[in-house]
Motif scaffolding. Structure first.
Motif, PDB file in Angstrom:
ATOM      1  N   PRO A 100     -79.441  46.130  -9.884  1.00 28.26           N
ATOM      2  CA  PRO A 100     -78.329  46.620 -10.706  1.00 28.26           C
ATOM      3  C   PRO A 100     -78.776  47.430 -11.919  1.00 28.26           C
ATOM      4  O   PRO A 100     -78.073  48.339 -12.347  1.00 28.26           O
ATOM      5  CB  PRO A 100     -77.562  45.359 -11.100  1.00 28.26           C
ATOM      6  N   ARG A 101     -79.946  47.137 -12.469  1.00 29.88           N
ATOM      7  CA  ARG A 101     -80.444  47.938 -13.597  1.00 29.88           C
ATOM      8  C   ARG A 101     -80.756  49.355 -13.127  1.00 29.88           C
ATOM      9  O   ARG A 101     -80.486  50.331 -13.817  1.00 29.88           O
ATOM     10  CB  ARG A 101     -81.694  47.299 -14.219  1.00 29.88           C
TER      11      ARG A 101
ATOM     12  N   GLN B  58     -77.483  51.137 -12.514  1.00 32.99           N
ATOM     13  CA  GLN B  58     -76.868  51.419 -13.810  1.00 32.99           C
ATOM     14  C   GLN B  58     -77.508  52.656 -14.437  1.00 32.99           C
ATOM     15  O   GLN B  58     -76.811  53.544 -14.937  1.00 32.99           O
ATOM     16  CB  GLN B  58     -77.008  50.212 -14.730  1.00 32.99           C
TER      17      GLN B  58
ATOM     18  N   VAL C  77     -70.413  52.440 -15.507  1.00 30.72           N
ATOM     19  CA  VAL C  77     -70.993  51.337 -14.737  1.00 30.72           C
ATOM     20  C   VAL C  77     -71.405  50.226 -15.696  1.00 30.72           C
ATOM     21  O   VAL C  77     -71.814  50.484 -16.823  1.00 30.72           O
ATOM     22  CB  VAL C  77     -72.203  51.837 -13.903  1.00 30.72           C
ATOM     23  N   TYR C  78     -71.254  48.993 -15.239  1.00 32.36           N
ATOM     24  CA  TYR C  78     -71.649  47.824 -16.029  1.00 32.36           C
ATOM     25  C   TYR C  78     -72.648  46.985 -15.244  1.00 32.36           C
ATOM     26  O   TYR C  78     -72.617  46.949 -14.016  1.00 32.36           O
ATOM     27  CB  TYR C  78     -70.435  46.935 -16.344  1.00 32.36           C
ATOM     28  N   TYR C  79     -73.481  46.303 -15.979  1.00 35.39           N
ATOM     29  CA  TYR C  79     -74.392  45.308 -15.425  1.00 35.39           C
ATOM     30  C   TYR C  79     -73.681  43.965 -15.562  1.00 35.39           C
ATOM     31  O   TYR C  79     -73.262  43.591 -16.657  1.00 35.39           O
ATOM     32  CB  TYR C  79     -75.694  45.332 -16.230  1.00 35.39           C
ATOM     33  N   CYS C  80     -73.515  43.271 -14.471  1.00 31.52           N
ATOM     34  CA  CYS C  80     -72.751  42.020 -14.464  1.00 31.52           C
ATOM     35  C   CYS C  80     -73.655  40.864 -14.042  1.00 31.52           C
ATOM     36  O   CYS C  80     -74.435  40.997 -13.100  1.00 31.52           O
ATOM     37  CB  CYS C  80     -71.569  42.158 -13.498  1.00 31.52           C
TER      38      CYS C  80
ATOM     39  N   TRP D 166     -75.203  42.034 -10.487  1.00 31.56           N
ATOM     40  CA  TRP D 166     -74.654  43.124  -9.694  1.00 31.56           C
ATOM     41  C   TRP D 166     -74.028  44.125 -10.641  1.00 31.56           C
ATOM     42  O   TRP D 166     -74.134  43.981 -11.854  1.00 31.56           O
ATOM     43  CB  TRP D 166     -73.652  42.597  -8.668  1.00 31.56           C
ATOM     44  N   ASN D 167     -73.385  45.135 -10.102  1.00 26.75           N
ATOM     45  CA  ASN D 167     -72.749  46.154 -10.933  1.00 26.75           C
ATOM     46  C   ASN D 167     -71.242  46.159 -10.755  1.00 26.75           C
ATOM     47  O   ASN D 167     -70.731  45.792  -9.704  1.00 26.75           O
ATOM     48  CB  ASN D 167     -73.262  47.557 -10.571  1.00 26.75           C
TER      49      ASN D 167
ATOM     50  N   ILE E 282     -68.573  49.219 -11.117  1.00 32.89           N
ATOM     51  CA  ILE E 282     -68.590  50.672 -11.226  1.00 32.89           C
ATOM     52  C   ILE E 282     -67.166  51.208 -11.218  1.00 32.89           C
ATOM     53  O   ILE E 282     -66.306  50.682 -10.509  1.00 32.89           O
ATOM     54  CB  ILE E 282     -69.443  51.291 -10.095  1.00 32.89           C
TER      55      ILE E 282
ATOM     56  N   ASN F 176     -66.854  46.137  -7.456  1.00 27.55           N
ATOM     57  CA  ASN F 176     -68.121  45.418  -7.486  1.00 27.55           C
ATOM     58  C   ASN F 176     -69.073  46.054  -6.482  1.00 27.55           C
ATOM     59  O   ASN F 176     -68.666  46.437  -5.386  1.00 27.55           O
ATOM     60  CB  ASN F 176     -67.909  43.957  -7.075  1.00 27.55           C
TER      61      ASN F 176
END
Length: 132
Positions: free
Chosen positions: A12-13, A16, A26-29, A40-41, A43, A51
């Motif tokens: 996910p990094r 991202q 986009v977020y890092y979750c 995960w991401n 988006i 997700n």
């Protein structure tokens, strides 16, 4: 990932970083999946959030020796059956999108429409500027 050794946080990094270079929200979750820590991401595509779990997509493909995208653009209603957000990730946007589910857009014309929404071409995905 460069040395073919990665933990779940690296996927996910990496996504991202690439999406941010293309100005796609986009977020890092972080959370729990199947009883263990998971990342995960989330988006944003067009006006909705989805997700994406690249690690699980990669694992499914390895297991079945095929391309598999079961964890690509999944709304919370499906994704939360196996994943649960934890910590500050519970404050991230809800993923209620249904227009850009993987099975709905897996065609060249559909993907071109999505890319054009962001002013991108396929080459922008294949060779993003400023990453390499």
């Amino acid at each position: 990932m460069v040395n073919r050794s990665s933990v779940c946080a690296d996927y996910p990094r990496a996504l991202q970083h690439i999406m941010m270079q293309m100005r796609i929200p986009v977020y890092y979750c972080m959370g729990i999946a199947n009883g263990g820590s998971c990342a995960w991401n989330i988006i944003k595509l067009k006006n909705d959030f989805y997700n994406v779990n690249l690690l699980w997509n990669d694992s499914v493909g390895e297991k079945y020796k095929t391309e598999a995208y079961l964890y690509f653009n999944i709304p919370d209603t499906e994704f939360n059956k196996e994943h649960k957000r934890t910590g500050l990730s519970v404050n991230l946007p809800l993923c209620n999108g249904t227009d850009i589910l993987y099975e709905s857009v897996f065609s060249e014309s559909a993907m071109a429409n999505i890319l054009s929404t962001y002013g991108l071409l396929e080459i922008d995905i294949l060779q993003p500027k400023g990453i390499l």
